[in-house]
Structure formats: C-alpha cells, structure tokens
Design an enzyme around this catalytic site. Sequence first.
Site, PDB file in Angstrom:
ATOM      1  N   GLN A  76       0.802  -1.225   0.000  1.00 52.50           N
ATOM      2  CA  GLN A  76       0.000   0.000   0.000  1.00 52.50           C
ATOM      3  C   GLN A  76       0.837   1.277   0.000  1.00 52.50           C
ATOM      4  O   GLN A  76       0.346   2.332  -0.373  1.00 52.50           O
ATOM      5  CB  GLN A  76      -0.955  -0.002   1.200  1.00 52.50           C
ATOM      6  CG  GLN A  76      -2.014  -1.087   1.083  1.00 52.50           C
ATOM      7  CD  GLN A  76      -2.953  -1.128   2.285  1.00 52.50           C
ATOM      8  OE1 GLN A  76      -2.686  -1.814   3.259  1.00 52.50           O
ATOM      9  NE2 GLN A  76      -4.041  -0.390   2.224  1.00 52.50           N
TER      10      GLN A  76
ATOM     11  N   HIS B  72       0.408  -9.501   4.447  1.00 53.90           N
ATOM     12  CA  HIS B  72      -0.657  -8.496   4.442  1.00 53.90           C
ATOM     13  C   HIS B  72      -1.276  -8.433   3.040  1.00 53.90           C
ATOM     14  O   HIS B  72      -0.976  -7.551   2.241  1.00 53.90           O
ATOM     15  CB  HIS B  72      -0.102  -7.137   4.872  1.00 53.90           C
ATOM     16  CG  HIS B  72      -1.161  -6.148   5.300  1.00 53.90           C
ATOM     17  ND1 HIS B  72      -1.179  -5.563   6.542  1.00 53.90           N
ATOM     18  CD2 HIS B  72      -2.253  -5.657   4.650  1.00 53.90           C
ATOM     19  CE1 HIS B  72      -2.225  -4.748   6.637  1.00 53.90           C
ATOM     20  NE2 HIS B  72      -2.887  -4.779   5.495  1.00 53.90           N
TER      21      HIS B  72
ATOM     22  N   GLU C  74      -5.981 -10.026   8.733  1.00 54.97           N
ATOM     23  CA  GLU C  74      -7.394 -10.089   8.344  1.00 54.97           C
ATOM     24  C   GLU C  74      -7.771 -11.208   7.357  1.00 54.97           C
ATOM     25  O   GLU C  74      -8.184 -10.927   6.225  1.00 54.97           O
ATOM     26  CB  GLU C  74      -7.831  -8.753   7.749  1.00 54.97           C
ATOM     27  CG  GLU C  74      -7.768  -7.601   8.714  1.00 54.97           C
ATOM     28  CD  GLU C  74      -8.463  -6.339   8.201  1.00 54.97           C
ATOM     29  OE1 GLU C  74      -8.701  -6.229   6.984  1.00 54.97           O
ATOM     30  OE2 GLU C  74      -8.763  -5.460   9.025  1.00 54.97           O
TER      31      GLU C  74
HETATM   32  C1  NOJ Z   1      -7.521  -3.108   7.072  1.00 56.74           C
HETATM   33  C2  NOJ Z   1      -6.423  -3.546   6.167  1.00 56.74           C
HETATM   34  O1  NOJ Z   1      -5.502  -4.309   6.888  1.00 56.74           O
HETATM   35  C3  NOJ Z   1      -5.716  -2.407   5.453  1.00 56.74           C
HETATM   36  O2  NOJ Z   1      -4.903  -2.963   4.464  1.00 56.74           O
HETATM   37  C4  NOJ Z   1      -6.728  -1.433   4.912  1.00 56.74           C
HETATM   38  O3  NOJ Z   1      -6.117  -0.408   4.186  1.00 56.74           O
HETATM   39  C5  NOJ Z   1      -7.523  -0.871   6.066  1.00 56.74           C
HETATM   40  N1  NOJ Z   1      -8.249  -1.952   6.677  1.00 56.74           N
HETATM   41  C6  NOJ Z   1      -8.547   0.184   5.665  1.00 56.74           C
HETATM   42  O4  NOJ Z   1      -9.526  -0.387   4.888  1.00 56.74           O
END
Ligand code: NOJ
Length: 421
Positions: free
Chosen positions: A30, A113, A158
């Site tokens: 990201q 991630h 997640e």
């Molecule tokens: C959780 C995620 O881990 C992350 O990658 C994402 O940018 C944020 N939520 C916001 O949506």
Amino acid sequence: MPQSLKGKHDHGPLKFPDGFLWGSATSAYQVEGGNIHSDWGDLAGLACDQYHRYKEDFELAKKLGHNAHRLSIEWSRIEPQEGEFDQSEIDHYVKLLKYLKKLNMTVMLTLWHFTLPMWVADKGGWENGKTVFYFERYLKKIIPYIGDYVDLWVTINEPGVYIYETYIERVWPHAKKSLWSQIKTFLNLASAHKKAYRLLHQTYPAGKPVGMANNIMSFESFHKHSFIEQLAVSLNDFFINHLFYFLTRGTHDFLGINYYFHVRFKHKGVTPLPDSRLMQTHDISDLGWEVYPEGIFDALTDLSDDIPIYITECGIASTNDDRRNRFLLMYLQEVSRAIRSGVNVRGFFYWSLIDNFEWHLGFEPRFGLVEVDYETQKRTPRNSARVYSEIIKRNAIPHDLLKLLGHGIRVEDVLKEKIEE
Ligand code: NOJ
C-alpha cells in the site's frame, strides 16, 4: 469474555497505562511503490514511494511522538520467482528495520498483508495447501536476517476480509464464487498462522510475542427480542470474530484487533440486514463506514481474555480532518474505558501514518495522519497528527479537548491556539 466486564463503564481520568505503545500502521504494497511481482501487479504504481522515502516517513512518525510502528514486508519482492530469493531486497528490509530501531521505535512486523507473489497466486494462492509450505520456507529464509529488529510479530492480516473481498465481493485478484475456495483459504491461513507461530517460537524461545491481526466487528440487533436478529448477531460474531481464534487457539501471545465496523441487524422479511438508514444519524467516513465509538469498547470487552490486546489498526478515511480529530478522541476515550474496565490493552496503531493505496478503491480514500500529494510525494502532517501527538505526549486524552466534543467547536481551532501558546 468474563461476564463481569460487560457494560462496565468507568468515568475516571482518561490515562493510559505506562509503557503503552502508540503508533500507526501501514502495509508494504500500500505504501512502497514499484511492486511488480505480486498478484496485484503494478496497480499501485509508485504508491507513496516509501521504498525510497522510508527514512523521511519513519522520522516523521518519530517527530510526531510515536513510540511504535507497524509495517509489513513484501514476499513478492523477496522471492519474486519460486525458490529464488533476492538478497538485495532482504538487505533493504534489514536496513529499514534497523532504521526504525535506531529511532528507538518498537517494531511490529506483519509477515503477510494480503499480497502474494504472482507465482504463488498462479498455483492457486491460499486455496492451495502447498502455499502453507511455501510461506514457511520463505519465513525460514528471512527470519534469521530480520528477527533481531522485530519486537512483535503479526503472522497474517485479516483472513476474513481477504476471503470476503476475493470470494464474496469478488473485487480482489483471483476473484471467484466458490464456498469451497473460501473454506480452504480460511483453513490454510489458520494453518499458516500456526506454522509461523511455532517457527518464531523455536527461533526466539526467550520471547518476542507472536499474534495476528483480525478484523473484529461489533454486531447489534435492532430489536432486543427479535429471535432472527439475535441469531444473526450470534452467527456473525462467531464466524467473523471468534472462529479464527478458535481454530488457532494456543498460538497467540496477544490478540491483534483491527477495528472498523459496526453492524446492526434489522429483520426485514426473512433476511436480517444491517440497517443503513440508522447510519445516517451518525458521523460516517468517506467510505460510508459508520463512526460508532462504543463499538470498540464492546469489541474489546467481548474479546478480552488472559492475553494482552493490541489494537493493530483503527482509523477513518476522511478528507474532513476535524472528523478524524473527533474520531480519535472518541475512539480512544472508549479504549481508555475498556482498559479501566479491566481489558488488558497495551497499544494502539492508527491506520494509517500516511495516505496510501486502499486496494480496489485506489488512492481516493484518505486514511492518513499525514497527507500525501501523489504528484510530488510531499508529506504534510494533518492537524489530526498533532491531536494524536498531544494524546501520546500526555499518555492520556486531554480533558480540554474532550470537553469540546458535542459542542460543535472544531478541535482544530482550539488545538491551534494551544500549540501557538
Ligand atoms: C484493514 C487492512 O488491513 C488495510 O490494508 C486497509 O487499508 C484498512 N483496513 C482500511 O480499509
């Protein structure tokens, strides 16, 4: 959670425990830019160019008073082709982690991630049981290099959201409709977590806590006595909040909680659905996510167990920075109450340090404490970055700021005066 904690609100001063970790979180794909070997291809382009600007970003976090930082490393950079490890990329991450340590930051490192090397994705990604083996082989390779500079490990991020976006919403790479794929992916991610946990404990028997980051949602029924709504709450709570922990019990030194969502179920016909009209009575983010501070208190008290909790992510996408100020004050107030009620919360990582690539939603959502101008890559701390610094400095939520909530006074204006004083 122990029943006695439920609903217990305390109104004492909003101090945080000594040694509390205050930081922010990011993930490699990201923010880094120039990632071309993952299953997301080069969709993020240069992103925030943190690959080259990590010093500037980490120094900024330090200057803002953060004492901890959560970040991830990119598997597809380190192992771009099967079994071929790129030593220069390993060296890069060693340099970067060392720099964080030099700044005296507590380092929380996420090992997976969301992105996979393309070659792993081509073999079926996490649906394929063999990916657990590839992941472990990769970890065995890199941990000896980076381990000394990591304080807390997050194995995976997640799993539920990954499955939701890939197999239910179908907006992420390799999207497809298949319940069987969802089940296999979930089980393989659980097994990857357990393998990583054991490996890290063999390597560092003396400690270095290991956990994972789970998306925890707060569920509520619209009618207290509706059977169908209560059933929806219980089932969602079990599958979304507890199932992963259940499958991997005994392999968590801490619970990592990413908190963003609150859902109310309202019985309409036969399907209980979240009530969207109600959301309009609350503040919402630019993504339409409800601002519901009580939800983090409920999530924390509900999850509370006999191991520490870190809020590994919590944040808001908003171009209205005063909304972010209110968000910070209100959510942290609830975190503080949960602590006062006996929940062992040890740290908070705001998502995110800088604006970044929000997956299929691109660069539009602005989650950062620090604004990024993607044309020039210039970083500009928002006012909320200062509000957060102020909280960190006092290790407490300033009462003077808190008092303003609900009075329609902009936190921003008051803080400006304070800083200028
Ligand atoms: C959780 C995620 O881990 C992350 O990658 C994402 O940018 C944020 N939520 C916001 O949506």
